[in-house]
Design a protein around this motif. Structure first.
Motif, PDB file in Angstrom:
ATOM      1  N   THR A  26      -5.696   1.919   6.219  1.00 19.56           N
ATOM      2  CA  THR A  26      -5.466   2.905   5.168  1.00 19.56           C
ATOM      3  C   THR A  26      -3.976   3.251   5.185  1.00 19.56           C
ATOM      4  N   ILE A  27      -3.517   4.019   4.229  1.00 18.04           N
ATOM      5  CA  ILE A  27      -2.091   4.362   4.186  1.00 18.04           C
ATOM      6  C   ILE A  27      -1.655   5.171   5.395  1.00 18.04           C
ATOM      7  N   TRP A  28      -2.597   5.718   6.143  1.00 20.49           N
ATOM      8  CA  TRP A  28      -2.263   6.514   7.327  1.00 20.49           C
ATOM      9  C   TRP A  28      -2.206   5.680   8.602  1.00 20.49           C
ATOM     10  N   ARG A  55       4.349  -0.120   4.071  1.00 20.61           N
ATOM     11  CA  ARG A  55       4.802   1.116   3.413  1.00 20.61           C
ATOM     12  C   ARG A  55       4.906   0.952   1.903  1.00 20.61           C
ATOM     13  N   SER A  56       5.260  -0.229   1.442  1.00 19.72           N
ATOM     14  CA  SER A  56       5.394  -0.458  -0.001  1.00 19.72           C
ATOM     15  C   SER A  56       4.058  -0.330  -0.732  1.00 19.72           C
ATOM     16  N   LEU A  57       2.961  -0.467  -0.011  1.00 16.68           N
ATOM     17  CA  LEU A  57       1.644  -0.310  -0.638  1.00 16.68           C
ATOM     18  C   LEU A  57       1.407   1.112  -1.136  1.00 16.68           C
ATOM     19  N   GLN A  58       2.117   2.073  -0.585  1.00 13.70           N
ATOM     20  CA  GLN A  58       1.949   3.456  -1.019  1.00 13.70           C
ATOM     21  C   GLN A  58       2.351   3.641  -2.478  1.00 13.70           C
ATOM     22  N   ASN A  59       3.183   2.745  -2.990  1.00  6.57           N
ATOM     23  CA  ASN A  59       3.621   2.820  -4.381  1.00  6.57           C
ATOM     24  C   ASN A  59       2.960   1.755  -5.249  1.00  6.57           C
ATOM     25  N   TYR A  62      -1.950  -0.686  -8.361  1.00  3.76           N
ATOM     26  CA  TYR A  62      -3.415  -0.733  -8.260  1.00  3.76           C
ATOM     27  C   TYR A  62      -3.821  -0.648  -6.789  1.00  3.76           C
ATOM     28  N   PRO A  63      -3.697   0.523  -6.179  1.00  2.33           N
ATOM     29  CA  PRO A  63      -3.948   0.617  -4.729  1.00  2.33           C
ATOM     30  C   PRO A  63      -5.377   0.255  -4.321  1.00  2.33           C
ATOM     31  N   ASP A  64      -6.351   0.458  -5.190  1.00  2.00           N
ATOM     32  CA  ASP A  64      -7.736   0.134  -4.834  1.00  2.00           C
ATOM     33  C   ASP A  64      -8.026  -1.360  -4.901  1.00  2.00           C
ATOM     34  N   MET A  65      -7.059  -2.127  -5.367  1.00  2.85           N
ATOM     35  CA  MET A  65      -7.244  -3.569  -5.491  1.00  2.85           C
ATOM     36  C   MET A  65      -6.305  -4.348  -4.580  1.00  2.85           C
TER      37      MET A  65
END
Length: 184
Positions: A26-28, A55-59, A62-65
């Motif tokens: 997860t982002i954490w 870290r770039s995934l936080q931006n 389509y975070p759920d994909m």
């Protein structure tokens, strides 16, 4: 939608068998992969250091994909990758594909079979958790001969498609998921 279940494989090590698992991040969970280091060339081919890519995934649009995973042995992350699906797919992806990105094994863990087993686990995870996906695909720099050999050693094949990447020409490799699915 199915949950993000972990996959597990047994990695043969000189002293016996060691369990290797995928851990959905997860982002954490940035601390999980904080210790993964790559040399400069590997970092360029992998899209940057694993912690920066994560870290770039936080931006992400389509975070759920987009799904980040650590390849873990005995609670220690040895590798990292991202799976993308549906709207998060790159333009070069085939219909019905899930794409694998930023695949890397920490420099200190290379040469022990973690890359091969991590790819097998990623393939098993997709086959079990994404029943509508027909293929796994990835794009690899043609100059990254070691990565191409690794991907082909687990069954990826050249799709014949080439795209231009930030460091030169990329080869699109594909893996048909029917190879690992059990008949229903």
């Amino acid at each position: 939608m199915r949950s993000l279940q972990a996959a597990q494989s047994w990695l043969p090590i000189k002293e016996g068998l060691v369990p290797l698992q995928l851990k959905s991040l997860t982002i954490w969970d940035s601390a999980v992969i904080a210790g993964l280091m790559l040399d400069h060339v590997q970092s360029q081919f992998a899209g940057g250091p694993p912690a920066s890519v994560f870290r770039s995934l936080q931006n992400a649009r389509y975070p759920d994909m987009q799904h980040a995973f650590a390849i873990v042995e005995d609670e220690q992350a040895v590798g990292f990758f991202i799976l993308k699906e549906r709207l998060a797919l790159p333009v070069w992806a085939s219909d019905g594909a899930i794409t694998i990105h930023n695949f890397s094994i920490g420099q200190q863990f290379q040469g022990n079979g973690y890359g091969r087993h991590g790819l097998i686990l990623a393939t098993q995870w997709c086959a079990e958790n994404r029943p509508r996906a027909n293929y796994m695909e990835l794009a690899v720099n043609l100059r990254n001969a070691a990565a191409i050999r690794l991907y082909m050693s687990v069954g990826y094949v050249d799709s014949g498609r080439r795209i231009e990447g930030p460091l030169g020409e990329l080869e699109v490799l594909t893996y048909p998921l029917y190879r690992v699915r059990t008949p229903q």
